[in-house]
Design a protein around this motif. Sequence first.
Motif, short mmCIF file in Angstrom:
data_model
loop_
_atom_site.label_atom_id
_atom_site.label_comp_id
_atom_site.label_asym_id
_atom_site.label_seq_id
_atom_site.Cartn_x
_atom_site.Cartn_y
_atom_site.Cartn_z
N ALA A 45 0.85 -1.18 0.00
CA ALA A 45 0.00 0.00 0.00
C ALA A 45 0.89 1.23 0.00
CB ALA A 45 -0.90 -0.01 1.24
N PRO A 46 0.50 2.27 -0.72
CA PRO A 46 1.33 3.47 -0.79
C PRO A 46 1.68 4.01 0.58
CG PRO A 46 -0.49 3.60 -2.33
CD PRO A 46 -0.71 2.38 -1.50
N VAL A 62 -6.02 -0.84 -6.41
CA VAL A 62 -5.75 0.59 -6.62
C VAL A 62 -5.02 0.80 -7.95
CG1 VAL A 62 -4.42 2.57 -5.77
CG2 VAL A 62 -5.87 1.27 -4.21
N GLU A 63 -4.01 -0.02 -8.21
CA GLU A 63 -3.27 0.11 -9.46
C GLU A 63 -4.18 -0.10 -10.67
OE1 GLU A 63 0.41 -1.94 -11.95
OE2 GLU A 63 0.15 -2.47 -9.83
N ALA A 64 -5.05 -1.10 -10.59
CA ALA A 64 -5.95 -1.37 -11.71
C ALA A 64 -6.93 -0.21 -11.90
CB ALA A 64 -6.70 -2.68 -11.48
N LEU A 65 -7.46 0.33 -10.82
CA LEU A 65 -8.38 1.47 -10.95
C LEU A 65 -7.68 2.68 -11.53
CD1 LEU A 65 -10.47 1.15 -7.68
CD2 LEU A 65 -11.37 1.13 -10.02
N GLU A 66 -6.44 2.93 -11.11
CA GLU A 66 -5.67 4.05 -11.66
C GLU A 66 -5.47 3.88 -13.17
OE1 GLU A 66 -2.28 3.87 -9.06
OE2 GLU A 66 -3.10 5.40 -7.72
N ARG A 67 -5.09 2.68 -13.58
CA ARG A 67 -4.91 2.41 -15.01
C ARG A 67 -6.23 2.52 -15.77
NH1 ARG A 67 -0.46 -2.29 -16.20
NH2 ARG A 67 1.13 -1.52 -14.78
N HIS A 68 -7.29 2.00 -15.18
CA HIS A 68 -8.61 2.07 -15.82
C HIS A 68 -9.03 3.52 -16.03
CE1 HIS A 68 -12.68 0.82 -16.81
NE2 HIS A 68 -13.12 1.73 -15.97
N SER A 101 -13.13 1.58 1.41
CA SER A 101 -12.40 0.34 1.16
C SER A 101 -12.25 -0.45 2.46
CB SER A 101 -11.03 0.63 0.56
OG SER A 101 -10.14 1.13 1.52
N SER A 102 -12.20 -1.76 2.30
CA SER A 102 -12.05 -2.63 3.47
C SER A 102 -10.74 -2.33 4.19
CB SER A 102 -12.11 -4.10 3.04
OG SER A 102 -11.19 -4.38 2.00
N TYR A 103 -9.72 -1.94 3.46
CA TYR A 103 -8.42 -1.61 4.07
C TYR A 103 -8.51 -0.32 4.87
CZ TYR A 103 -3.28 -2.01 4.25
OH TYR A 103 -1.99 -2.16 4.63
N LEU A 123 -4.99 6.51 2.52
CA LEU A 123 -6.02 5.62 1.97
C LEU A 123 -7.28 6.40 1.60
CD1 LEU A 123 -5.56 2.62 4.44
CD2 LEU A 123 -4.89 2.70 2.02
N ALA A 124 -7.66 7.38 2.41
CA ALA A 124 -8.82 8.21 2.11
C ALA A 124 -8.58 9.03 0.84
CB ALA A 124 -9.16 9.12 3.29
N ALA A 125 -7.36 9.51 0.65
CA ALA A 125 -7.01 10.28 -0.55
C ALA A 125 -7.15 9.42 -1.81
CB ALA A 125 -5.60 10.85 -0.43
N GLN A 126 -6.80 8.13 -1.71
CA GLN A 126 -6.98 7.23 -2.85
C GLN A 126 -8.45 7.19 -3.25
OE1 GLN A 126 -5.54 3.51 -1.37
NE2 GLN A 126 -3.41 3.91 -1.97
N GLU A 127 -9.32 7.10 -2.27
CA GLU A 127 -10.75 7.00 -2.56
C GLU A 127 -11.30 8.28 -3.16
OE1 GLU A 127 -13.15 4.91 0.20
OE2 GLU A 127 -11.48 3.60 0.75
#
Length: 166
Positions: free
Chosen positions: A3-4, A156-162, A95-97, A20-24
Motif C-alpha cells: 500500500a502506498p 488501486v493500481e488497476a483502478l488508476e490504469r482504468h 475500502s475494506s483496508y 487511503l482516504a485520498a486514494q478513494e
Amino acid sequence: MTAPGTAHGTAHGPDEVRELAAQEERLVLDAFGNDEAWELGSLLVGLARERGAAVTIGIRRGAQRLFHCALPGTSADNDAWIDRKSAVVERYGESSYLVGARFRAKGRTFEDSSRLDPDRYAAHGGAFPIRLRGTGVIGVVAVSGLPQADDHALVVEALERHLTTS
C-alpha cells in the motif's frame, strides 16, 4: 506490491488513514456498467498473471455480480474473503483496508470493536468501492489471495490504469 506510503503495508495511524482516504477521493469514475466491469476485471486478471499472483477477482454493482475470475492456486476460501471484504465496503462505503486502518489508528481491531459478525465482515485489504462522480458508491471491486496490503494495492493500481484509459 505494498500500500502506498508503507514499507510493507504495516504503517498505522493518521498518515495511513489520510493516504487511503485520498486514494478513494482520487479514484472516482464517471461511468460504470457491464463493459467497464469487464475491462477492469480483465485488467486485474492481466496484472495478476504478469506477477504470477494466485488471486480471485470479483466485481459487483449492487447485488449483481458483473465479473468473477479465480486464477489457478485459489480456492473457495478466496470467494469467502471477497464476500466478507465486500460486505465491509457495502456497509461503510469505504475500502475494506481503510475501514481496518481507522480501527488500527485508534489502537483497536475491527473484529473486537465493530460488533459485526467476523464470518460476514472482514476489514482486510482488497475490496474497494466503485464510486461514481455525483452518485456515490454503486459497487465493489475486490481481490483475494495476497497479503492484504498487496490485495489493496493491486486493486488501486488497476483502478488508476482504468481511469487513464477510459
